[in-house]
Design a protein around this motif. Structure first.
Motif, PDB file in Angstrom:
ATOM      1  N   MET A 197       0.875  -1.164   0.000  1.00  0.00           N
ATOM      2  CA  MET A 197       0.000   0.000   0.000  1.00  0.00           C
ATOM      3  C   MET A 197       0.909   1.210   0.000  1.00  0.00           C
ATOM      4  O   MET A 197       2.035   1.155   0.507  1.00  0.00           O
ATOM      5  N   TRP A 198       0.410   2.307  -0.557  1.00  0.00           N
ATOM      6  CA  TRP A 198       1.215   3.525  -0.671  1.00  0.00           C
ATOM      7  C   TRP A 198       0.452   4.681  -0.030  1.00  0.00           C
ATOM      8  O   TRP A 198      -0.654   5.006  -0.460  1.00  0.00           O
ATOM      9  N   LYS A 223     -10.280  -8.494 -11.987  1.00  0.00           N
ATOM     10  CA  LYS A 223     -11.261  -8.071 -10.976  1.00  0.00           C
ATOM     11  C   LYS A 223     -10.558  -7.767  -9.658  1.00  0.00           C
ATOM     12  O   LYS A 223     -10.868  -6.781  -8.985  1.00  0.00           O
ATOM     13  N   VAL A 224      -9.619  -8.629  -9.290  1.00  0.00           N
ATOM     14  CA  VAL A 224      -8.853  -8.411  -8.057  1.00  0.00           C
ATOM     15  C   VAL A 224      -8.028  -7.136  -8.174  1.00  0.00           C
ATOM     16  O   VAL A 224      -7.943  -6.342  -7.232  1.00  0.00           O
ATOM     17  N   LEU A 225      -7.429  -6.916  -9.338  1.00  0.00           N
ATOM     18  CA  LEU A 225      -6.623  -5.711  -9.546  1.00  0.00           C
ATOM     19  C   LEU A 225      -7.486  -4.455  -9.431  1.00  0.00           C
ATOM     20  O   LEU A 225      -7.061  -3.456  -8.831  1.00  0.00           O
ATOM     21  N   LEU A 246      -8.833   0.245  -3.637  1.00  0.00           N
ATOM     22  CA  LEU A 246      -8.440   0.304  -2.227  1.00  0.00           C
ATOM     23  C   LEU A 246      -7.314   1.318  -2.033  1.00  0.00           C
ATOM     24  O   LEU A 246      -7.317   2.093  -1.071  1.00  0.00           O
ATOM     25  N   LEU A 247      -6.368   1.323  -2.958  1.00  0.00           N
ATOM     26  CA  LEU A 247      -5.256   2.257  -2.881  1.00  0.00           C
ATOM     27  C   LEU A 247      -5.740   3.707  -2.928  1.00  0.00           C
ATOM     28  O   LEU A 247      -5.241   4.571  -2.195  1.00  0.00           O
ATOM     29  N   GLU A 248      -6.734   3.965  -3.764  1.00  0.00           N
ATOM     30  CA  GLU A 248      -7.297   5.319  -3.834  1.00  0.00           C
ATOM     31  C   GLU A 248      -8.024   5.673  -2.543  1.00  0.00           C
ATOM     32  O   GLU A 248      -7.866   6.769  -2.001  1.00  0.00           O
ATOM     33  N   PHE A 293     -10.070  -3.634   3.999  1.00  0.00           N
ATOM     34  CA  PHE A 293      -8.931  -4.489   3.680  1.00  0.00           C
ATOM     35  C   PHE A 293      -9.287  -5.971   3.602  1.00  0.00           C
ATOM     36  O   PHE A 293      -8.405  -6.804   3.376  1.00  0.00           O
ATOM     37  N   LYS A 294     -10.570  -6.297   3.747  1.00  0.00           N
ATOM     38  CA  LYS A 294     -10.964  -7.712   3.801  1.00  0.00           C
ATOM     39  C   LYS A 294     -10.502  -8.481   2.563  1.00  0.00           C
ATOM     40  O   LYS A 294      -9.863  -9.523   2.648  1.00  0.00           O
TER      41      LYS A 294
END
Length: 388
Positions: A288-289, A323-325, A331-333, A350-351
């Motif tokens: 994560m960033w 789909k996962v990507l 999530l990153l956004e 984060f699940k």
């Protein structure tokens, strides 16, 4: 172009990112230009002393063949010190006027090294010339980025050696930095962030089907977790805190090289700023960033630009992985969507990050391979200088 000397200017403001990047670039340039005098010019030394324990509080010093000098000292001695064949202005740091004046008469190349960006427009500006009043000195824009047409990202040989060593010596490295800690059968991650609320992460991990061990790095990360954990029912053992199935350790500050050793052996890394973020993606592990906050949420444009480049670089994956990507990049956004660095609870979930951990790991490895093969900043810069 024959090069005898290089100067790199860096203005440290309030974090470790700028000096981290400059320190890394200068070390790698020294390996390539072994007989070239390289000076790094810094406005102050506090942050540099923190990431390199060999740095002293003096105006002029040499470490591993590199010369480090304070800007004030260089300015006072510019007549005797002179300029370099090539000088790099890192991140618009404004090289002092007397140096520029002399460089226009004696230097050959002025490189304006910009901040890393995923925005598409940088490809058009990369290596473009900025007109200046000189017959001998040329100024060019160097635009680091995540595509082949950009300036790339910093991939230094020292980091690659530590990456390879960590892949084969997980237990040895963990024991070196965190003796007597139990990492057996645990998912291990590092957390390095600005101030933020990690409640959503903890609520997912405390009941996760696998025990986790979080290595908390940096003062702002420590503060962020302490703010949350004081409200939770935890077991406190000094530097180690337990909450549900999570063990957390408040780690001591590490040098740049020590940090790289640690992140190379864990399972995932939460990074911040630019330097640790790039190390995180190059490792090919889930990451994560936490991007540096900017006014009017300008940082969100940078996040979205990065996620677009990420997608472009790993297109040859299955529909399920796509789909996962999509989830992962969303999530990153959400992880970065903020107006201030505060302890207000975010909306990120984060699940699925942990439920799809292996798929995300696979995708990150593909992305790392692309960057390592196509986007080496120092190699690109060296090629440009040689052909200049």
């Amino acid at each position: 172009m024959k090069v005898n000397s290089i100067d790199i200017f860096c203005e440290i403001i309030d974090n470790f990112g700028d000096i981290g990047v400059v320190y890394r670039v200068s070390k790698e340039l020294k390996k390539i230009f072994q007989n070239v005098r390289i000076r790094i010019v810094l406005n102050r030394l506090d942050e540099f002393k923190a990431i390199n324990k060999r740095v002293k509080d003096v105006d002029y010093q040499e470490i591993d063949g590199l010369i480090y000098v304070t800007e004030k000292y260089l300015e006072e001695n510019i007549d005797s010190f002179g300029t370099a064949d090539i000088f790099i202005e890192a991140f618009g740091c404004n090289v002092f006027e007397e140096y520029i004046k002399k460089a226009k008469e004696s230097s050959k190349l002025w490189i304006n090294l910009e901040y890393l960006s995923g925005e598409k427009w940088i490809e058009d500006f990369h290596l473009q010339e900025s007109l200046i009043d000189s017959k001998t000195l040329k100024k060019i824009f160097y635009m680091p980025g995540f595509s082949e047409k950009s300036g790339g990202v910093i991939i230094d040989s020292g980091f690659l050696e530590r990456k390879e060593y960590g892949a084969e010596n997980r237990e040895k490295v963990l024991e070196k930095y965190f003796p007597n800690c139990d990492f057996n059968n645990k998912l291990v991650g590092t957390i390095f962030s600005y101030e933020r609320n990690f409640e959503n992460l903890l609520e997912v991990l405390k009941d996760y089907d696998k025990e986790t061990f979080l290595i908390l790095m940096g003062e702002k990360t420590h503060k962020s977790f302490s703010e949350i954990l004081q409200k939770k029912l935890t077991e406190n053992f000094g530097k180690i805190v337990k909450y549900g199935k999570i063990t957390m350790m408040y780690a001591d500050f590490l040098s740049q090289e020590e940090y790289e050793e640690v992140i190379s052996v864990v399972d995932f890394n939460f990074t911040r700023g630019e330097d640790s973020f790039v190390r995180g993606i190059l490792l090919g592990k889930p990451f994560m960033w936490h991007i540096y906050l900017q006014e009017e949420k300008a940082h969100m444009d940078k996040i979205r630009a990065f996620t677009e480049r990420f997608k472009e670089s790993v297109e040859d994956i299955s529909d399920e992985d796509k789909k996962v990507l999509d989830y992962y990049l969303n999530l990153l956004e959400e992880y970065n969507d903020r107006d201030t660095n505060s302890f207000e609870k975010g909306k990120e979930d984060f699940k699925e990050f942990f439920e799809n951990f292996d798929r995300i790991d696979f995708i990150c490895k593909k992305y790392s391979k692309f960057l390592l093969e196509k986007c080496n900043l120092v190699k690109k810069l060296y090629k440009y200088i040689q052909e200049y």
